[in-house]
Design a protein around this motif. Structure first.
Motif, PDB file in Angstrom:
ATOM      1  N   ALA A 266      28.875  62.971  28.773  1.00 34.93           N
ATOM      2  CA  ALA A 266      27.664  62.448  29.412  1.00 34.93           C
ATOM      3  C   ALA A 266      27.774  60.945  29.530  1.00 34.93           C
ATOM      4  O   ALA A 266      28.432  60.282  28.712  1.00 34.93           O
ATOM      5  N   THR A 267      27.130  60.398  30.550  1.00 37.51           N
ATOM      6  CA  THR A 267      27.125  58.949  30.743  1.00 37.51           C
ATOM      7  C   THR A 267      25.752  58.507  31.234  1.00 37.51           C
ATOM      8  O   THR A 267      25.078  59.239  31.956  1.00 37.51           O
ATOM      9  N   SER A 268      25.353  57.316  30.833  1.00 39.66           N
ATOM     10  CA  SER A 268      24.099  56.731  31.310  1.00 39.66           C
ATOM     11  C   SER A 268      24.398  55.923  32.565  1.00 39.66           C
ATOM     12  O   SER A 268      25.159  54.955  32.519  1.00 39.66           O
ATOM     13  N   GLN A 269      23.801  56.346  33.669  1.00 39.60           N
ATOM     14  CA  GLN A 269      24.107  55.731  34.961  1.00 39.60           C
ATOM     15  C   GLN A 269      23.198  54.540  35.235  1.00 39.60           C
ATOM     16  O   GLN A 269      21.984  54.623  35.135  1.00 39.60           O
ATOM     17  N   GLN A 270      23.831  53.422  35.613  1.00 39.65           N
ATOM     18  CA  GLN A 270      23.073  52.243  36.006  1.00 39.65           C
ATOM     19  C   GLN A 270      23.405  51.897  37.462  1.00 39.65           C
ATOM     20  O   GLN A 270      24.238  52.546  38.091  1.00 39.65           O
ATOM     21  N   TYR A 271      22.748  50.844  37.975  1.00 45.31           N
ATOM     22  CA  TYR A 271      22.766  50.620  39.423  1.00 45.31           C
ATOM     23  C   TYR A 271      23.063  49.163  39.781  1.00 45.31           C
ATOM     24  O   TYR A 271      22.169  48.404  40.162  1.00 45.31           O
ATOM     25  N   PRO A 272      24.339  48.761  39.695  1.00 48.15           N
ATOM     26  CA  PRO A 272      24.714  47.364  39.954  1.00 48.15           C
ATOM     27  C   PRO A 272      24.465  46.923  41.385  1.00 48.15           C
ATOM     28  O   PRO A 272      24.158  45.756  41.634  1.00 48.15           O
ATOM     29  N   LEU A 273      24.612  47.833  42.347  1.00 47.13           N
ATOM     30  CA  LEU A 273      24.349  47.474  43.734  1.00 47.13           C
ATOM     31  C   LEU A 273      22.899  47.039  43.898  1.00 47.13           C
ATOM     32  O   LEU A 273      22.602  46.046  44.569  1.00 47.13           O
ATOM     33  N   LYS A 274      21.997  47.751  43.241  1.00 48.37           N
ATOM     34  CA  LYS A 274      20.573  47.417  43.302  1.00 48.37           C
ATOM     35  C   LYS A 274      20.312  46.060  42.659  1.00 48.37           C
ATOM     36  O   LYS A 274      19.541  45.246  43.194  1.00 48.37           O
ATOM     37  N   MET A 275      20.939  45.796  41.507  1.00 50.78           N
ATOM     38  CA  MET A 275      20.769  44.510  40.835  1.00 50.78           C
ATOM     39  C   MET A 275      21.131  43.359  41.766  1.00 50.78           C
ATOM     40  O   MET A 275      20.399  42.374  41.903  1.00 50.78           O
ATOM     41  N   ALA A 276      22.307  43.491  42.399  1.00 51.89           N
ATOM     42  CA  ALA A 276      22.805  42.410  43.245  1.00 51.89           C
ATOM     43  C   ALA A 276      21.946  42.232  44.489  1.00 51.89           C
ATOM     44  O   ALA A 276      21.651  41.103  44.899  1.00 51.89           O
ATOM     45  N   ALA A 277      21.543  43.341  45.099  1.00 46.55           N
ATOM     46  CA  ALA A 277      20.705  43.262  46.302  1.00 46.55           C
ATOM     47  C   ALA A 277      19.371  42.585  45.986  1.00 46.55           C
ATOM     48  O   ALA A 277      18.883  41.738  46.752  1.00 46.55           O
ATOM     49  N   MET A 278      18.785  42.932  44.852  1.00 43.10           N
ATOM     50  CA  MET A 278      17.523  42.307  44.452  1.00 43.10           C
ATOM     51  C   MET A 278      17.720  40.814  44.199  1.00 43.10           C
ATOM     52  O   MET A 278      16.857  39.992  44.534  1.00 43.10           O
ATOM     53  N   GLY A 279      18.863  40.465  43.597  1.00 48.33           N
ATOM     54  CA  GLY A 279      19.150  39.061  43.334  1.00 48.33           C
ATOM     55  C   GLY A 279      19.280  38.248  44.611  1.00 48.33           C
ATOM     56  O   GLY A 279      18.749  37.134  44.715  1.00 48.33           O
ATOM     57  N   VAL A 280      19.994  38.795  45.588  1.00 44.20           N
ATOM     58  CA  VAL A 280      20.148  38.103  46.869  1.00 44.20           C
ATOM     59  C   VAL A 280      18.788  37.943  47.554  1.00 44.20           C
ATOM     60  O   VAL A 280      18.462  36.873  48.087  1.00 44.20           O
ATOM     61  N   ALA A 281      17.978  39.004  47.547  1.00 42.30           N
ATOM     62  CA  ALA A 281      16.649  38.944  48.158  1.00 42.30           C
ATOM     63  C   ALA A 281      15.790  37.867  47.493  1.00 42.30           C
ATOM     64  O   ALA A 281      15.064  37.114  48.164  1.00 42.30           O
ATOM     65  N   ALA A 282      15.894  37.754  46.172  1.00 44.18           N
ATOM     66  CA  ALA A 282      15.142  36.727  45.453  1.00 44.18           C
ATOM     67  C   ALA A 282      15.641  35.335  45.830  1.00 44.18           C
ATOM     68  O   ALA A 282      14.858  34.377  45.910  1.00 44.18           O
ATOM     69  N   GLY A 283      16.946  35.225  46.066  1.00 51.15           N
ATOM     70  CA  GLY A 283      17.507  33.942  46.486  1.00 51.15           C
ATOM     71  C   GLY A 283      17.020  33.526  47.859  1.00 51.15           C
ATOM     72  O   GLY A 283      16.716  32.339  48.096  1.00 51.15           O
ATOM     73  N   VAL A 284      16.925  34.466  48.761  1.00 48.09           N
ATOM     74  CA  VAL A 284      16.410  34.181  50.104  1.00 48.09           C
ATOM     75  C   VAL A 284      14.938  33.789  50.033  1.00 48.09           C
ATOM     76  O   VAL A 284      14.493  32.842  50.700  1.00 48.09           O
ATOM     77  N   ASP A 285      14.171  34.490  49.215  1.00 48.23           N
ATOM     78  CA  ASP A 285      12.750  34.161  49.041  1.00 48.23           C
ATOM     79  C   ASP A 285      12.582  32.732  48.514  1.00 48.23           C
ATOM     80  O   ASP A 285      11.695  31.987  48.962  1.00 48.23           O
TER      81      ASP A 285
END
Length: 329
Positions: A266-285
């Motif tokens: 079993a593995t705990s799945q995380q979401y790096p693509l989401k992290m980065a996309a949110m970071g870029v959006a925050a940078g644009v804001d």
């Protein structure tokens, strides 16, 4: 000498990106490495979001996890090149003085995945929860057998490594430090512990050494899926791959495939693509409106397992494959 050459080339590459259009927000992304699939996916997410929002993305990385010198140089180069937001997966607290200098010049600094003091915001998995989930699964899968656990960690002092390690122990029902501690807990059940740097080859060596210490190990915690693959190779070589429960964290496409193959239970799945996309959006804001991001945003975690166990909520390999690292809707 190789590091100096790499940094020089990085500086040249960054210098070539300084001629940006005035209306393009400049955002930097600094990851721990360029080779770990987790950070490859993070970079893809940042690139896609930057293209979507009309931002210019600069990227840099260390040679390995823990390479803070390369990250510091990247911060300095990105500030010089005009970045107004820098997204960082920190390799260690040595970067903090450089972060403070950047912030003093009006640069927004957002931590992705790995927290560090002074970041304006953090977009990350709840790594303690990720550890709890795989700990609960391992405990239920082991049943009433006495536990002999090998802990294949990242390296000492890193908050992500500590949170996953201590979360696993908590989920397994063992005494452990809380999510705020960077100290790795140990009990009588944890018969071996070794650092892997999240690396497959080091994971294999660590597992080989643990088997020499105690051949009766029946549960293996791993910091990430490359380390888990290395552990499995060592166990298979020793003829023990059918007798040991391996659990991990990340949930990348390759890691989910390994769950399906029986390499990882079993593995705990995380979401790096989401992290980065949110970071870029925050940078644009921030570039357009001047408002900085703040606080912690939990980007989610899901337990993926080939076989469900009673009392532990999990999703199957098909779901894990559909969701792996956020690249599929």
């Amino acid at each position: 000498m190789k590091l100096a050459s790499t940094l020089a080339l990085s500086a040249i590459a960054l210098a070539t990106t300084t001629a940006f259009a005035a209306n393009e927000p400049v955002i930097g992304l600094i990851t721990k490495t360029e080779t770990n699939p987790f950070f490859v996916k993070m970079k893809e997410g940042a690139q896609a979001e930057a293209k979507k929002l009309g931002a210019k993305l600069m990227t840099a990385a260390g040679k390995k996890d823990g390479d803070t010198a390369a990250q510091i140089t990247a911060i300095e180069n990105m500030v010089t090149a005009g970045a107004k937001t820098i997204l960082i997966t920190s390799s260690g607290d040595a970067i903090i003085p450089a972060v403070k200098k950047a912030q003093a010049k009006g640069v927004q600094v957002i931590a992705l995945d790995s927290p560090f003091d002074g970041a304006d915001a953090l977009f990350a998995t709840d790594n303690y929860k990720a550890g709890i989930l795989i700990g609960q699964y391992a405990k239920a899968a082991l049943g009433n057998k006495p536990a002999k656990i090998a802990m294949l960690d990242l390296f000492p002092g890193h908050p992500v490594g500590a949170q996953r390690h201590n979360g696993f122990m908590t989920g397994f029902g063992l005494k452990a430090n809380d999510a705020k501690s960077n100290e790795l807990s140990s009990t009588a059940e944890t018969v071996c512990a070794a650092d892997t740097d999240g690396n497959q080859a080091k994971g294999q060596t660590a597992m080989e050494n643990c088997l020499q210490k105690d051949p009766a190990i029946n549960v293996v915690y791993t910091i990430n899926e490359p380390a888990a693959a290395g552990a499995y190779n060592a166990l298979k070589k020793a003829g023990k791959d059918k007798d040991v429960i391996i659990v991990s964290v990340d949930g990348g496409c390759a890691g989910v495939a390994d769950v399906g193959k029986g390499v990882i239970a079993a593995t705990s799945q995380q979401y790096p693509l989401k992290m980065a996309a949110m970071g870029v959006a925050a940078g644009v804001d921030y570039a357009k409106g001047g408002k900085k991001a703040s606080g912690y945003v939990d980007t989610g975690v899901t337990l993926i397992a080939a076989k469900a166990v009673a009392g532990v909520d999990s999703k199957d390999v098909k779901v894990g494959t559909d969701l792996c690292w956020g690249d599929k809707k």
